[in-house]
Design an enzyme around this catalytic site. Structure first.
Site, PDB file in Angstrom:
ATOM      1  N   ARG A 104       0.836  -1.197   0.000  1.00 21.74           N
ATOM      2  CA  ARG A 104       0.000   0.000   0.000  1.00 21.74           C
ATOM      3  C   ARG A 104       0.873   1.249   0.000  1.00 21.74           C
ATOM      4  NH1 ARG A 104      -4.913   0.503   4.192  1.00 21.74           N
ATOM      5  NH2 ARG A 104      -3.218   0.433   5.712  1.00 21.74           N
ATOM      6  N   THR A 108      -0.775   7.651  -1.423  1.00 18.39           N
ATOM      7  CA  THR A 108      -2.080   7.490  -2.079  1.00 18.39           C
ATOM      8  C   THR A 108      -2.951   6.448  -1.388  1.00 18.39           C
ATOM      9  OG1 THR A 108      -1.298   5.744  -3.577  1.00 18.39           O
ATOM     10  CG2 THR A 108      -0.979   8.031  -4.271  1.00 18.39           C
ATOM     11  N   ASP A 200      -2.612  -8.873  12.808  1.00 23.47           N
ATOM     12  CA  ASP A 200      -1.975  -8.967  11.498  1.00 23.47           C
ATOM     13  C   ASP A 200      -1.716 -10.432  11.168  1.00 23.47           C
ATOM     14  OD1 ASP A 200       0.360  -9.150   9.563  1.00 23.47           O
ATOM     15  OD2 ASP A 200       0.021  -6.984   9.561  1.00 23.47           O
ATOM     16  N   ASP A 203       2.003 -11.375  10.225  1.00 25.55           N
ATOM     17  CA  ASP A 203       2.897 -11.431  11.375  1.00 25.55           C
ATOM     18  C   ASP A 203       2.659 -12.687  12.196  1.00 25.55           C
ATOM     19  OD1 ASP A 203       4.204  -9.095  10.779  1.00 25.55           O
ATOM     20  OD2 ASP A 203       2.994  -7.845  12.106  1.00 25.55           O
TER      21      ASP A 203
END
Length: 209
Positions: A104, A108, A200, A203
Site C-alpha cells: 500500500r 495514495t 496482522d 505477522d
C-alpha cells in the site's frame, strides 16, 4: 451477481475461534490457517464440473465420476496468502500456484504491484485468489483486476476473516467473483484493522512483528 458465502461449518467456526486468541502461538496459528483453508476449499470446489469415465474395479468395469472442465490454480496475495496454500493443495494437489505481491502506497493508500508470477495457462484455469483477511478490499480488488487484465475469466476469492466494508467494496468492483468467507466480522477500526479480527495475519503466520 456472483455469490457471497459465509461458512457455517462447526469445524471452521471452532478453528477460527482459536486463531483469534492472543495466546495462540505461531506454530498453532500457521497450522490452523492451513486447516481452515482446506475446509473452505472443500466448499469452494463444490460446483466443479465432473465427467463420466469407465474404469475397472477388482470386481468389474463401472462408470465413475472424475473432475472435468478447467484445471485449477491457486494465487495467494503475498505474504499472508501463502499460509493458505498448503491446506488447499492437500485437496487439489494438481493445482498450479501463482503469486501476486502488493503493497500500500503510504501517500495514495492505493495498492501497488511489486511481484506477479502466474502459470502460463492461468487464463485457461479456474483461479482461486486467497488472502486470510479482507479488510478494505484494496489488495484483493487490485489482485483480481490484475488477473482479469491477463485474460483470466473464472475467479473465486477465499478469505478467512472479512469486514463488511471489504465485502461491499469487492462486490462493487467485481460482481462476477464468488467470495467465500470463514467469518464475517463487525467492522473496520480507524486504522483499517478488522474488529474483532485477529491482528496482522502475516505477522502471526510468520512470527514477525
Amino acid at each position: 451477481m456472483a455469490k457471497t458465502l459465509v461458512m457455517d461449518h462447526p469445524l471452521i467456526m471452532h478453528k477460527i475461534g482459536i486463531i483469534r486468541r492472543t495466546e495462540t502461538g505461531t506454530k498453532d496459528f500457521r497450522q490452523l490457517i492451513s486447516e481452515i483453508a482446506m475446509l473452505m476449499t472443500y466448499e469452494a470446489t463444490r460446483d466443479l464440473e465432473l465427467e463420466d469415465v469407465e474404469i475397472e474395479t477388482p470386481i468389474c468395469k463401472t462408470t465413475v465420476k472424475q473432475l472435468g472442465g478447467k484445471k485449477l490454480a491457486i494465487v495467494p496475495i503475498l505474504r499472508a496468502g501463502l499460509g493458505m496454500v498448503d491446506g488447499m493443495l492437500n485437496l487439489v494437489p494438481s493445482a498450479k500456484v501463482g503469486h501476486i505481491g502488493l503493497y500500500r502506497d503510504p501517500v495514495t493508500v492505493q495498492p501497488v504491484e511489486y511481484y506477479c508470477k502466474l502459470p502460463e495457462d492461468c487464463d485457461k484455469r479456474d483461479v482461486f485468489v486467497v488472502d486470510p483477511m479482507l479488510a478494505t478490499g484494496g489488495s484483493s480488488i487490485a489482485a483480481i483486476q490484475l488477473l482479469k487484465n491477463r485474460g483470466v475469466k473464472s475467479i473465486k476469492f477465499l478469505c478467512i476473516i472479512a469486514a463488511p466494508e471489504g465485502v461491499e467494496a469487492m462486490r462493487k468492483a467485481h460482481p462476477d467473483v464468488d467470495i467465500y468467507i470463514g467469518a464475517l466480522d463487525e467492522k473496520l477500526n480507524d486504522h483499517s484493522y478488522i474488529v474483532p479480527g485477529l491482528g496482522d495475519a502475516g505477522d502471526r503466520i510468520f512470527g514477525t512483528k
